[in-house]
Write a protein that holds these residues in place. Structure first.
Motif, short mmCIF file in Angstrom:
data_model
loop_
_atom_site.label_atom_id
_atom_site.label_comp_id
_atom_site.label_asym_id
_atom_site.label_seq_id
_atom_site.Cartn_x
_atom_site.Cartn_y
_atom_site.Cartn_z
N MET A 27 6.83 -59.16 -119.04
CA MET A 27 6.20 -58.92 -117.75
C MET A 27 4.80 -58.36 -118.03
O MET A 27 4.66 -57.35 -118.71
CB MET A 27 7.00 -57.94 -116.91
CG MET A 27 6.39 -57.64 -115.55
SD MET A 27 6.43 -59.06 -114.42
CE MET A 27 8.19 -59.12 -114.01
N ASP B 176 3.03 -55.76 -114.84
CA ASP B 176 4.09 -55.60 -113.83
C ASP B 176 3.99 -56.65 -112.72
O ASP B 176 4.55 -56.46 -111.63
CB ASP B 176 4.02 -54.20 -113.20
CG ASP B 176 4.38 -53.11 -114.18
OD1 ASP B 176 5.28 -53.34 -115.01
OD2 ASP B 176 3.74 -52.04 -114.13
N VAL B 177 3.29 -57.75 -113.01
CA VAL B 177 3.10 -58.79 -111.99
C VAL B 177 3.53 -60.17 -112.48
O VAL B 177 4.27 -60.89 -111.79
CB VAL B 177 1.62 -58.85 -111.55
CG1 VAL B 177 1.39 -60.03 -110.59
CG2 VAL B 177 1.19 -57.55 -110.90
N LEU B 178 3.08 -60.54 -113.68
CA LEU B 178 3.28 -61.90 -114.18
C LEU B 178 4.49 -61.98 -115.10
O LEU B 178 4.46 -61.46 -116.21
CB LEU B 178 2.03 -62.37 -114.93
CG LEU B 178 2.12 -63.76 -115.57
CD1 LEU B 178 2.26 -64.84 -114.49
CD2 LEU B 178 0.89 -64.02 -116.44
N PRO B 179 5.57 -62.64 -114.65
CA PRO B 179 6.73 -62.80 -115.53
C PRO B 179 6.58 -64.06 -116.39
O PRO B 179 6.08 -65.09 -115.93
CB PRO B 179 7.89 -62.96 -114.53
CG PRO B 179 7.25 -63.66 -113.35
CD PRO B 179 5.82 -63.16 -113.29
N THR C 136 8.96 -66.26 -119.31
CA THR C 136 10.27 -66.37 -119.95
C THR C 136 10.28 -67.60 -120.85
O THR C 136 9.82 -68.67 -120.45
CB THR C 136 11.39 -66.53 -118.90
OG1 THR C 136 11.27 -65.48 -117.94
CG2 THR C 136 12.75 -66.50 -119.55
N GLU D 229 18.05 -64.54 -113.02
CA GLU D 229 17.43 -63.97 -111.84
C GLU D 229 16.18 -64.76 -111.49
O GLU D 229 15.62 -65.49 -112.32
CB GLU D 229 17.07 -62.50 -112.08
CG GLU D 229 18.27 -61.60 -112.30
CD GLU D 229 17.86 -60.15 -112.48
OE1 GLU D 229 16.64 -59.88 -112.46
OE2 GLU D 229 18.77 -59.30 -112.62
N LEU D 230 15.72 -64.61 -110.26
CA LEU D 230 14.57 -65.36 -109.79
C LEU D 230 13.33 -65.08 -110.64
O LEU D 230 12.54 -65.99 -110.93
CB LEU D 230 14.27 -65.02 -108.33
CG LEU D 230 13.08 -65.75 -107.69
CD1 LEU D 230 13.29 -67.26 -107.73
CD2 LEU D 230 12.86 -65.26 -106.26
N THR D 231 13.17 -63.84 -111.09
CA THR D 231 12.01 -63.49 -111.91
C THR D 231 12.01 -64.26 -113.22
O THR D 231 10.98 -64.82 -113.63
CB THR D 231 11.99 -61.98 -112.21
OG1 THR D 231 11.92 -61.25 -110.98
CG2 THR D 231 10.79 -61.62 -113.08
N ALA D 232 13.16 -64.32 -113.86
CA ALA D 232 13.27 -65.05 -115.13
C ALA D 232 13.06 -66.54 -114.92
O ALA D 232 12.39 -67.22 -115.72
CB ALA D 232 14.63 -64.80 -115.77
N THR E 89 11.31 -67.97 -112.51
CA THR E 89 9.89 -68.17 -112.23
C THR E 89 9.07 -68.13 -113.52
O THR E 89 8.18 -68.97 -113.74
CB THR E 89 9.38 -67.09 -111.26
OG1 THR E 89 10.12 -67.13 -110.05
CG2 THR E 89 7.90 -67.28 -110.96
N GLY E 90 9.38 -67.17 -114.40
CA GLY E 90 8.67 -67.05 -115.66
C GLY E 90 8.84 -68.28 -116.54
O GLY E 90 7.90 -68.73 -117.20
#
Length: 303
Positions: free
Chosen positions: A57, A60-63, A65, A81-84, A86-87
């Motif tokens: 990350m 604290d903004v751009l993920p 993966t 998860e959605l963050t992973a 998206t990354g």
């Protein structure tokens, strides 16, 4: 010292040392920057980026993966998860655009290790050694996914040299360094450029990702080629050069193979400026070669 041990010597004379190593220097800087931003946190307490190449990350903004990590987790039965997710999509989009195996030559911290092994291999004049089939890494990629599915784990991370190297740098000497040493010795003594070119499933995955990438190397000035064979000597995937360099007038000068890492070394070492970076739509036919087949002596030299 023979010419075989000094590819790019004519390029150094013509372009200067910096000109003949431009892309190599930029790659080393890129690799150092990518590794360095992950070390800022644990070493200096500057947490611009949290995580590692598997998942991070930024500010604290751009993920971001690793999509292969995500894929292993999914086949293991763990929905991300959605963050992973998206990354992973961001990373996939970038490498699909610039070329999947750009990761291997511009980001992966193991690349300098295997390059050093190749350099020493050439300096010592060691034999080519055992060469696994190019498809081996695809089989290993399939095996990694199968093992993840069967065990419910992200299997490759247990032995991933990239992860081991990062952990070793952060936490000190660990068993991971033994794995890095094994990769170095494998390329040095057993199989020239064997790890990245024939075994690494990460390289296989990113090769699939970048099959239709926009960024390409072109032998746009191939009519000027003087058969010095320096490009073949430095290319980590020398088979990708031949169709572009020795094609007929009607054939594209673009290197279209997904195995190309876009490392730029062929551009560096060519005193005749045959190669350049371009895009996949720059496929105008270049002048062909009168004799598209190199002499047996030059073929042996490239091998």
């Amino acid at each position: 010292m023979t010419d075989k041990l000094t590819p790019g010597r004519d390029a150094v004379r013509r372009k200067g040392w910096l000109g003949a190593h431009r892309w190599l220097i930029l790659r080393r800087l890129s690799q150092a920057v990518f590794l360095g931003i992950f070390l800022l946190g644990p070493w200096a307490g500057i947490w611009w980026v949290k995580g590692d190449l598997a998942g991070s990350m930024t500010f604290d903004v751009l993920p971001l993966t690793d999509p292969l990590i995500l894929l292993q987790g999914m086949v293991a039965g763990h929905w991300p998860e959605l963050t992973a997710l998206t990354g992973a999509l961001i990373v996939l989009a970038v490498y699909a655009l610039v070329g999947g195996r750009v990761y291997c030559s511009w980001v992966c911290p193991v690349n300098p290790v295997t390059d050093a092994a190749h350099w020493l291999h050439a300096r010592l004049g060691l034999p080519k050694g055992w060469q696994p089939k190019a498809s081996t890494r695809l089989w290993l990629l399939g095996t990694v996914l199968a093992v993840s599915a069967l065990t419910g784990t992200i299997a490759w991370e247990l032995v991933n040299p990239v992860t081991m190297l990062q952990r070793g740098i952060v936490f000190g000497m660990t068993a991971g360094w033994a794995l890095i040493g094994a990769v170095f010795l494998f390329d040095l003594l057993l199989a020239r450029r064997g790890w990245c070119g024939r075994l690494c499933p990460v390289g296989a995955f990113y090769g699939l990702v970048g099959q239709k990438s926009v960024l390409r190397v072109s032998a746009a000035n191939r009519a000027a080629c003087d058969d010095c064979m320096d490009c073949f000597a430095v290319c980590p995937e020398m088979a990708v050069i031949t169709p572009a360099l020795r094609g007929t007038t009607a054939e594209t000068p673009l290197i279209l193979s997904p195995d190309c890492t876009n490392c730029g070394r062929c551009i560096d070492v060519c005193a005749q400026d045959v190669f350049r970076f371009t895009h996949r739509f720059d496929a105008h036919p270049a002048p062909g070669r009168a004799d598209p087949t190199p002499s047996p002596a030059r073929q042996r030299r490239a091998a």
